[in-house]
Structure formats: structure tokens, C-alpha cells
Design a protein around this motif. Structure first.
Motif, mmCIF file in Angstrom:
data_model
loop_
_atom_site.group_PDB
_atom_site.id
_atom_site.type_symbol
_atom_site.label_atom_id
_atom_site.label_comp_id
_atom_site.label_asym_id
_atom_site.label_seq_id
_atom_site.Cartn_x
_atom_site.Cartn_y
_atom_site.Cartn_z
ATOM 1 N N GLU A 1 0.843 -1.191 0.000
ATOM 2 C CA GLU A 1 0.000 0.000 0.000
ATOM 3 C C GLU A 1 0.876 1.238 0.000
ATOM 4 O OE1 GLU A 1 -3.744 2.093 2.352
ATOM 5 O OE2 GLU A 1 -2.886 0.241 3.153
ATOM 6 N N VAL A 2 0.478 2.236 -0.787
ATOM 7 C CA VAL A 2 1.106 3.550 -0.755
ATOM 8 C C VAL A 2 0.093 4.481 -0.106
ATOM 9 C CG1 VAL A 2 2.182 5.398 -2.075
ATOM 10 C CG2 VAL A 2 2.388 3.028 -2.862
ATOM 11 N N ASP B 1 -6.261 1.371 -2.046
ATOM 12 C CA ASP B 1 -6.166 0.472 -0.899
ATOM 13 C C ASP B 1 -5.024 -0.524 -1.063
ATOM 14 O OD1 ASP B 1 -8.336 1.622 0.383
ATOM 15 O OD2 ASP B 1 -9.779 0.232 -0.500
ATOM 16 N N SER B 2 -4.721 -1.188 0.038
ATOM 17 C CA SER B 2 -3.730 -2.261 0.018
ATOM 18 C C SER B 2 -4.146 -3.331 -0.982
ATOM 19 C CB SER B 2 -3.622 -2.873 1.416
ATOM 20 O OG SER B 2 -2.745 -3.967 1.409
ATOM 21 N N GLN B 3 -3.172 -3.832 -1.739
ATOM 22 C CA GLN B 3 -3.424 -4.912 -2.685
ATOM 23 C C GLN B 3 -2.406 -6.005 -2.453
ATOM 24 O OE1 GLN B 3 -4.085 -3.773 -6.827
ATOM 25 N NE2 GLN B 3 -4.357 -1.655 -6.171
ATOM 26 N N CYS B 4 -2.837 -7.253 -2.632
ATOM 27 C CA CYS B 4 -1.946 -8.396 -2.449
ATOM 28 C C CYS B 4 -1.664 -9.037 -3.803
ATOM 29 C CB CYS B 4 -2.560 -9.411 -1.488
ATOM 30 S SG CYS B 4 -2.729 -8.729 0.187
ATOM 31 N N TYR C 1 5.828 9.539 -0.999
ATOM 32 C CA TYR C 1 4.786 8.894 -0.206
ATOM 33 C C TYR C 1 5.382 7.829 0.693
ATOM 34 C CZ TYR C 1 1.371 10.725 -3.626
ATOM 35 O OH TYR C 1 0.605 11.521 -4.444
ATOM 36 N N GLU C 2 4.662 7.561 1.768
ATOM 37 C CA GLU C 2 5.015 6.441 2.632
ATOM 38 C C GLU C 2 4.370 5.180 2.070
ATOM 39 O OE1 GLU C 2 4.722 5.122 7.353
ATOM 40 O OE2 GLU C 2 3.596 6.849 6.627
ATOM 41 N N PHE C 3 5.155 4.094 2.023
ATOM 42 C CA PHE C 3 4.605 2.814 1.578
ATOM 43 C C PHE C 3 4.768 1.768 2.674
ATOM 44 C CE2 PHE C 3 9.054 2.396 0.327
ATOM 45 C CZ PHE C 3 9.352 1.089 0.669
ATOM 46 N N TYR C 4 3.955 0.727 2.566
ATOM 47 C CA TYR C 4 3.960 -0.360 3.540
ATOM 48 C C TYR C 4 3.815 -1.662 2.763
ATOM 49 C CZ TYR C 4 2.502 -3.004 7.708
ATOM 50 O OH TYR C 4 2.419 -3.909 8.733
ATOM 51 N N ARG D 1 6.311 -12.838 3.317
ATOM 52 C CA ARG D 1 6.800 -13.898 4.197
ATOM 53 C C ARG D 1 8.155 -13.548 4.793
ATOM 54 N NH1 ARG D 1 10.345 -17.666 2.057
ATOM 55 N NH2 ARG D 1 11.066 -17.161 -0.041
ATOM 56 N N CYS D 2 8.890 -12.616 4.150
ATOM 57 C CA CYS D 2 10.206 -12.251 4.686
ATOM 58 C C CYS D 2 10.152 -11.073 5.634
ATOM 59 C CB CYS D 2 11.214 -11.971 3.579
ATOM 60 S SG CYS D 2 10.596 -11.793 1.945
ATOM 61 N N GLY D 3 8.974 -10.532 5.881
ATOM 62 C CA GLY D 3 8.872 -9.462 6.854
ATOM 63 C C GLY D 3 8.110 -8.265 6.322
ATOM 64 N N ILE D 4 8.304 -7.149 7.012
ATOM 65 C CA ILE D 4 7.578 -5.910 6.734
ATOM 66 C C ILE D 4 8.568 -4.832 6.330
ATOM 67 C CG2 ILE D 4 6.203 -4.073 7.806
ATOM 68 C CD1 ILE D 4 5.070 -6.262 9.675
ATOM 69 N N VAL D 5 8.206 -4.045 5.309
ATOM 70 C CA VAL D 5 8.979 -2.868 4.931
ATOM 71 C C VAL D 5 8.043 -1.664 5.014
ATOM 72 C CG1 VAL D 5 10.345 -1.738 3.143
ATOM 73 C CG2 VAL D 5 10.366 -4.227 3.323
#
Length: 77
Positions: free
Chosen positions: A20-21, A27-30, A46-49, A53-57
């Protein structure tokens, strides 16, 4: 006219990646593995999220024009 960014996600994590940006109205997309269109929004920083499986950025990035945001797992041997 406002410069636009069209963002693609390249998912090289070996599993599903959700992205998600913030502040773009998208919205968040997978995504499965490979390259996928996330969307088009006004250029800027922009802030992204992203979660995989390897974690969160969670960070900031400059978005401008057509761009591919690449995610991979950094495996230490």
C-alpha cells in the motif's frame, strides 16, 4: 497538469506480497509472484507499507512517471 506516477510491483519474495502507498486513495493490494500494476496517482514522496513472508517494509519513496517497485527477500548464508 499534475505529473502522474504509474506504479507496478515486482514481487520476487517467493510468496504473496501485500502493498500500500499511503495517501493515494488506493487500498492495500496483495500480489502473487511477478509484476503487477498497483495504480496511478499524483507524483510525489509517499510512505509505503509492504508485508511478505520475509517481513515488513515501511519507508518513504519518490514516485514519478512509470516505475517498478521491486521487493525481494535478502537471505543471509
Amino acid at each position: 497538469s499534475v505529473s502522474m506516477a504509474t506504479v507496478y510491483v515486482q514481487n520476487n519474495t517467493g510468496g504473496e506480497l501485500c502493498y500500500e502507498v499511503y495517501g493515494t486513495g488506493i487500498d492495500s493490494q496483495c500480489f502473487s509472484a511477478g509484476e503487477h500494476l498497483y495504480g496511478t496517482f499524483p507524483s510525489g514522496n509517499y510512505e509505503f507499507y509492504a508485508t511478505s513472508r520475509c517481513g515488513i517494509v515501511n519507508n518513504f519513496a519518490d514516485y514519478d512517471g512509470d516505475m517498478v517497485h521491486i521487493f525481494r527477500c535478502n537471505i543471509l548464508h
